[in-house]
Design an enzyme around this catalytic site. Structure first.
Site, PDB file in Angstrom:
ATOM      1  N   HIS A 224      40.375  44.474  45.050  1.00  0.00           N
ATOM      2  CA  HIS A 224      41.614  44.743  45.776  1.00  0.00           C
ATOM      3  C   HIS A 224      42.043  46.203  45.629  1.00  0.00           C
ATOM      4  CE1 HIS A 224      43.113  40.742  47.134  1.00  0.00           C
ATOM      5  NE2 HIS A 224      42.426  40.271  46.095  1.00  0.00           N
TER       6      HIS A 224
ATOM      7  N   ASP B  44      43.778  38.674  50.312  1.00  0.00           N
ATOM      8  CA  ASP B  44      43.927  37.240  50.053  1.00  0.00           C
ATOM      9  C   ASP B  44      44.805  36.676  51.166  1.00  0.00           C
ATOM     10  OD1 ASP B  44      42.540  37.597  47.678  1.00  0.00           O
ATOM     11  OD2 ASP B  44      44.337  37.584  46.423  1.00  0.00           O
TER      12      ASP B  44
ATOM     13  N   GLU C 164      36.670  31.728  45.670  1.00  0.00           N
ATOM     14  CA  GLU C 164      38.062  31.691  46.106  1.00  0.00           C
ATOM     15  C   GLU C 164      38.123  31.604  47.633  1.00  0.00           C
ATOM     16  OE1 GLU C 164      39.754  34.514  42.455  1.00  0.00           O
ATOM     17  OE2 GLU C 164      39.813  35.271  44.522  1.00  0.00           O
TER      18      GLU C 164
ATOM     19  N   HIS D 263      39.873  34.698  49.493  1.00  0.00           N
ATOM     20  CA  HIS D 263      39.538  36.083  49.131  1.00  0.00           C
ATOM     21  C   HIS D 263      38.430  36.630  50.036  1.00  0.00           C
ATOM     22  CE1 HIS D 263      38.794  39.139  45.744  1.00  0.00           C
ATOM     23  NE2 HIS D 263      37.787  39.353  46.575  1.00  0.00           N
TER      24      HIS D 263
END
Length: 273
Positions: free
Chosen positions: A156, A163, A245, A248
């Site tokens: 990130h 996200d 995830e 993500h």
């Protein structure tokens, strides 16, 4: 007498000047050194809202509703900042989803290194488990690093990772989290876990559990279809999903593949870009 008085006055003025020079007793203090200015984002970064105003933003780390349980360092304002190529790719995905009656909603975008450092400090404090009941009910906190849930660096911070989820239109508002309210497991039934206007993805956002793996075989039916809808819309525009995830995604190729930025999440960081 007049000449003698004048001489005394001259001596007195000279003595006073010498006192100021030697002792600085009544001199004005020097101004303090100015603080170093906050770093700003490179011009390749933009606010997502300047590229697409229709994408919903629910920036969780500016609030206490996250696994730390408090606003995270570096998040000054609820703003999604991204590299321009990533933001434009989200816009293209959004256009296609809007035509199908859905909208994207982002939870986190660019993340400053100081926020990652906050996560690391929190993970090392084994006594702070205030949000365990929702975000990591089955994971021992001492395992967060070993199991890959927390790391000292995050994609990130390079600016091209986001996200996000999908919301069916018309979007219902998500109620505010009330600190101290009863926590429900993030993998619980949708009707029981914290209410989110997202479609049902099988778990909530930031759920530290293997059920969050995008293709976990236990996720079937509508929940699996929703995950595939999100993944398909983003992969088509150049994003790559993190298999652990469902929320993500990283845009490829990244403009800054090896740089971890630390400017704060604030409008001034991308002002004028």
């Amino acid at each position: 007498m007049t000449g003698l008085a004048s001489a005394f006055r001259t001596l007195a003025v000279g003595a006073a000047a010498g006192l100021l020079t030697v002792t600085g007793a009544v001199a004005a203090p020097a101004p303090p050194a100015s603080a170093a200015p906050e770093p700003k984002a490179p011009r390749e970064f933009v606010a997502l809202s300047s590229v697409d105003r229709t994408i919903l933003q629910e920036m969780r780390y500016t609030t206490p509703h996250n696994f730390v349980g408090e606003p995270v360092d570096g998040y000054r304002q609820p703003l999604c900042a991204l590299t321009r190529p990533a933001a434009e790719a989200l816009h293209r995905a959004q256009v296609r989803l809007l035509a199908r009656g859905y909208t994207l909603k982002v939870y986190d975008c660019y993340r400053p290194q100081r926020a990652v450092d906050h996560f690391v400090r929190w993970a090392k404090d084994l006594g702070d488990e205030r949000m365990k009941g929702e975000f990591y009910p089955l994971v021992d906190k001492s395992r967060l690093f070993a199991d890959g849930y927390i790391a000292e660096k995050s994609g990130h911070s390079r600016g091209s990772t986001v996200d996000l989820t999908i919301v069916r239109l018309p979007a219902r508002p998500t109620r505010a989290y009330v600190p101290g309210e009863r926590l429900v497991e993030c993998f619980g039934a949708r009707a029981e876990r914290f209410p989110d206007n997202s479609v049902d993805m099988g778990t909530g956002y930031d759920c530290f559990d293997t059920l969050s793996h995008t293709d976990d075989p236990r996720i079937q039916g509508v929940q699996r279809a929703n995950r595939q809808l999100l993944k398909g819309a983003l992969v088509e525009q150049g994003f790559v999903n993190l298999p652990e995830e469902w929320w993500h995604f990283t845009f490829k190729p990244e403009p800054f593949p090896d740089t971890f930025f630390d400017f704060p999440v604030a409008r001034r960081s991308v002002a004028g870009h």
